[in-house]
Design a protein around this motif. Structure first.
Motif, PDB file in Angstrom:
ATOM      1  N   UNK A 261      31.253  -2.669  -3.822  1.00 48.91           N
ATOM      2  CA  UNK A 261      30.494  -3.804  -3.302  1.00 48.91           C
ATOM      3  C   UNK A 261      29.595  -3.327  -2.174  1.00 48.91           C
ATOM      4  N   UNK A 262      28.349  -3.819  -2.171  1.00 48.54           N
ATOM      5  CA  UNK A 262      27.400  -3.482  -1.126  1.00 48.54           C
ATOM      6  C   UNK A 262      27.451  -4.584  -0.087  1.00 48.54           C
ATOM      7  N   UNK A 263      27.794  -4.251   1.142  1.00 48.97           N
ATOM      8  CA  UNK A 263      28.023  -5.222   2.202  1.00 48.97           C
ATOM      9  C   UNK A 263      26.787  -6.063   2.476  1.00 48.97           C
ATOM     10  N   UNK A 264      27.001  -7.351   2.656  1.00 45.20           N
ATOM     11  CA  UNK A 264      25.937  -8.297   2.944  1.00 45.20           C
ATOM     12  C   UNK A 264      26.143  -8.837   4.351  1.00 45.20           C
ATOM     13  N   UNK A 265      25.540  -8.196   5.338  1.00 44.57           N
ATOM     14  CA  UNK A 265      25.681  -8.641   6.714  1.00 44.57           C
ATOM     15  C   UNK A 265      24.344  -9.095   7.271  1.00 44.57           C
ATOM     16  N   UNK A 266      24.272 -10.299   7.790  1.00 43.11           N
ATOM     17  CA  UNK A 266      23.024 -10.824   8.337  1.00 43.11           C
ATOM     18  C   UNK A 266      22.509  -9.912   9.441  1.00 43.11           C
TER      19      UNK A 266
ATOM     20  N   UNK B 292      20.375 -11.736  -5.674  1.00 41.23           N
ATOM     21  CA  UNK B 292      21.612 -11.098  -6.097  1.00 41.23           C
ATOM     22  C   UNK B 292      21.653  -9.655  -5.653  1.00 41.23           C
ATOM     23  N   UNK B 293      20.621  -8.903  -6.016  1.00 41.91           N
ATOM     24  CA  UNK B 293      20.540  -7.485  -5.684  1.00 41.91           C
ATOM     25  C   UNK B 293      19.081  -7.061  -5.738  1.00 41.91           C
ATOM     26  N   UNK B 294      18.594  -6.437  -4.682  1.00 39.39           N
ATOM     27  CA  UNK B 294      17.202  -5.966  -4.699  1.00 39.39           C
ATOM     28  C   UNK B 294      17.006  -4.891  -5.761  1.00 39.39           C
ATOM     29  N   UNK B 295      18.020  -4.037  -5.974  1.00 40.76           N
ATOM     30  CA  UNK B 295      17.918  -3.041  -7.036  1.00 40.76           C
ATOM     31  C   UNK B 295      17.772  -3.711  -8.396  1.00 40.76           C
ATOM     32  N   UNK B 296      18.648  -4.687  -8.673  1.00 45.00           N
ATOM     33  CA  UNK B 296      18.618  -5.371  -9.972  1.00 45.00           C
ATOM     34  C   UNK B 296      17.291  -6.086 -10.178  1.00 45.00           C
TER      35      UNK B 296
ATOM     36  N   UNK C  81      22.154 -10.607   0.255  1.00 50.26           N
ATOM     37  CA  UNK C  81      22.421 -10.243  -1.134  1.00 50.26           C
ATOM     38  C   UNK C  81      23.770 -10.829  -1.543  1.00 50.26           C
ATOM     39  N   UNK C  82      23.806 -11.434  -2.719  1.00 53.32           N
ATOM     40  CA  UNK C  82      25.069 -12.020  -3.180  1.00 53.32           C
ATOM     41  C   UNK C  82      25.794 -11.141  -4.180  1.00 53.32           C
ATOM     42  N   UNK C  83      25.093 -10.145  -4.738  1.00 53.81           N
ATOM     43  CA  UNK C  83      25.721  -9.273  -5.741  1.00 53.81           C
ATOM     44  C   UNK C  83      25.343  -7.820  -5.514  1.00 53.81           C
ATOM     45  N   UNK C  84      25.241  -7.424  -4.259  1.00 54.69           N
ATOM     46  CA  UNK C  84      24.866  -6.051  -3.950  1.00 54.69           C
ATOM     47  C   UNK C  84      25.908  -5.069  -4.455  1.00 54.69           C
ATOM     48  N   UNK C  85      25.436  -3.887  -4.852  1.00 52.49           N
ATOM     49  CA  UNK C  85      26.333  -2.883  -5.416  1.00 52.49           C
ATOM     50  C   UNK C  85      26.106  -1.536  -4.745  1.00 52.49           C
ATOM     51  N   UNK C  86      27.170  -0.734  -4.732  1.00 48.41           N
ATOM     52  CA  UNK C  86      27.061   0.635  -4.277  1.00 48.41           C
ATOM     53  C   UNK C  86      27.405   1.570  -5.416  1.00 48.41           C
ATOM     54  N   UNK C  87      27.547   2.849  -5.085  1.00 45.87           N
ATOM     55  CA  UNK C  87      27.895   3.832  -6.108  1.00 45.87           C
ATOM     56  C   UNK C  87      29.267   3.536  -6.685  1.00 45.87           C
ATOM     57  N   UNK C  88      29.429   3.842  -7.974  1.00 42.43           N
ATOM     58  CA  UNK C  88      30.687   3.679  -8.704  1.00 42.43           C
ATOM     59  C   UNK C  88      31.207   2.239  -8.624  1.00 42.43           C
TER      60      UNK C  88
END
Length: 237
Positions: free
Chosen positions: A46-51, A9-13, A36-43
């Motif tokens: 969505x954190x882009x998931x590009x192969x 989902x997210x490496x941070x999480x 990543x299926x649930x990547x996040x950015x600031x505020x």
């Protein structure tokens, strides 16, 4: 050590959950995902998931004698900047934008997200190596737009070394030398900026440098200086 996973989902999480469960993750370890299926950015962005792009996180354990934790934003930005620089033919094409964006010819190349769990900070980094997302109102790019892109694994190894070096400098010399290097690589004073807060309100002004703690100094139209501690910054003009 760099550990890769095919999908999460997210490496941070993931790292935050492991720390919250009592695991002591060594500094220098990285968790890198192919997808990543649930990547996040600031505020909440969505954190882009590009192969083929880099998506990974690492941990910094904050000690009593470390500089203030917000300075890690500049540690991470400079680590990415130094890792990307050899892959850009014209160094002046690369620029830092407050607080920790890396731009190439004015387009967004990476995203960073720092989150806290107790005395540990998780630093998440995403870099567009082979492809870039389409984001409304934001120009984006990838390293492939400037020449042959490095492999994800090679980039991860170089970034881990760069981050460790910048972290050591931060701990040994404090924040000020990092801020000086950040300024040298950033948009020049007088650059027109628009800052949008988490509540959606926006204010415009010009870049007037940084406060000693790394806050953005925004010079308003009436000449007053407004310190900015958080917000999305857009270059205008």
């Amino acid at each position: 050590m760099i550990r890769t996973v095919p999908e999460t989902g997210s490496t941070n999480a993931d790292l935050l959950a492991r720390i919250a469960a009592g695991e002591r993750i060594p500094e220098g370890d990285w968790l890198v995902a192919d997808r990543q299926t649930s990547g996040r950015g600031r505020q909440g962005h969505v954190w882009f998931d590009g192969a083929g792009n880099f998506m990974g996180s690492t941990v910094v354990h904050l000690g009593a004698h470390d500089p203030a934790a917000p300075g890690l934003s500049f540690v991470a930005a400079l680590a990415v900047y130094e890792t990307v620089l050899p892959h850009i033919a014209q160094p002046h094409d690369l620029m830092l934008k407050w607080p920790n964006d890396v731009l190439a010819r004015g387009a967004k190349l990476c995203g960073l997200l720092l989150e806290r769990e107790g005395d540990s900070a998780v630093v998440g980094i995403g870099v567009n190596l082979v492809s870039a997302p389409q984001i409304e109102g934001v120009r984006t790019c990838s390293l492939a737009d400037f020449g042959p892109a490095p492999s994800r694994d090679a980039f991860a190894a170089d970034l881990a070394v760069s981050f460790d070096r910048e972290l050591g400098r931060w701990r040994q010399f404090g924040l000020e030398p990092l801020l000086n290097r950040w300024r040298a690589a950033a948009h020049p004073p007088g650059t027109s900026l628009r800052v949008r807060g988490a509540d959606g309100t926006a204010v415009s002004g010009t870049f007037d440098g940084l406060e000693p703690d790394g806050a953005l100094r925004l010079r308003l139209e009436d000449g007053t200086i407004r310190p900015i501690h958080a917000g999305d910054v857009l270059l205008e003009g």
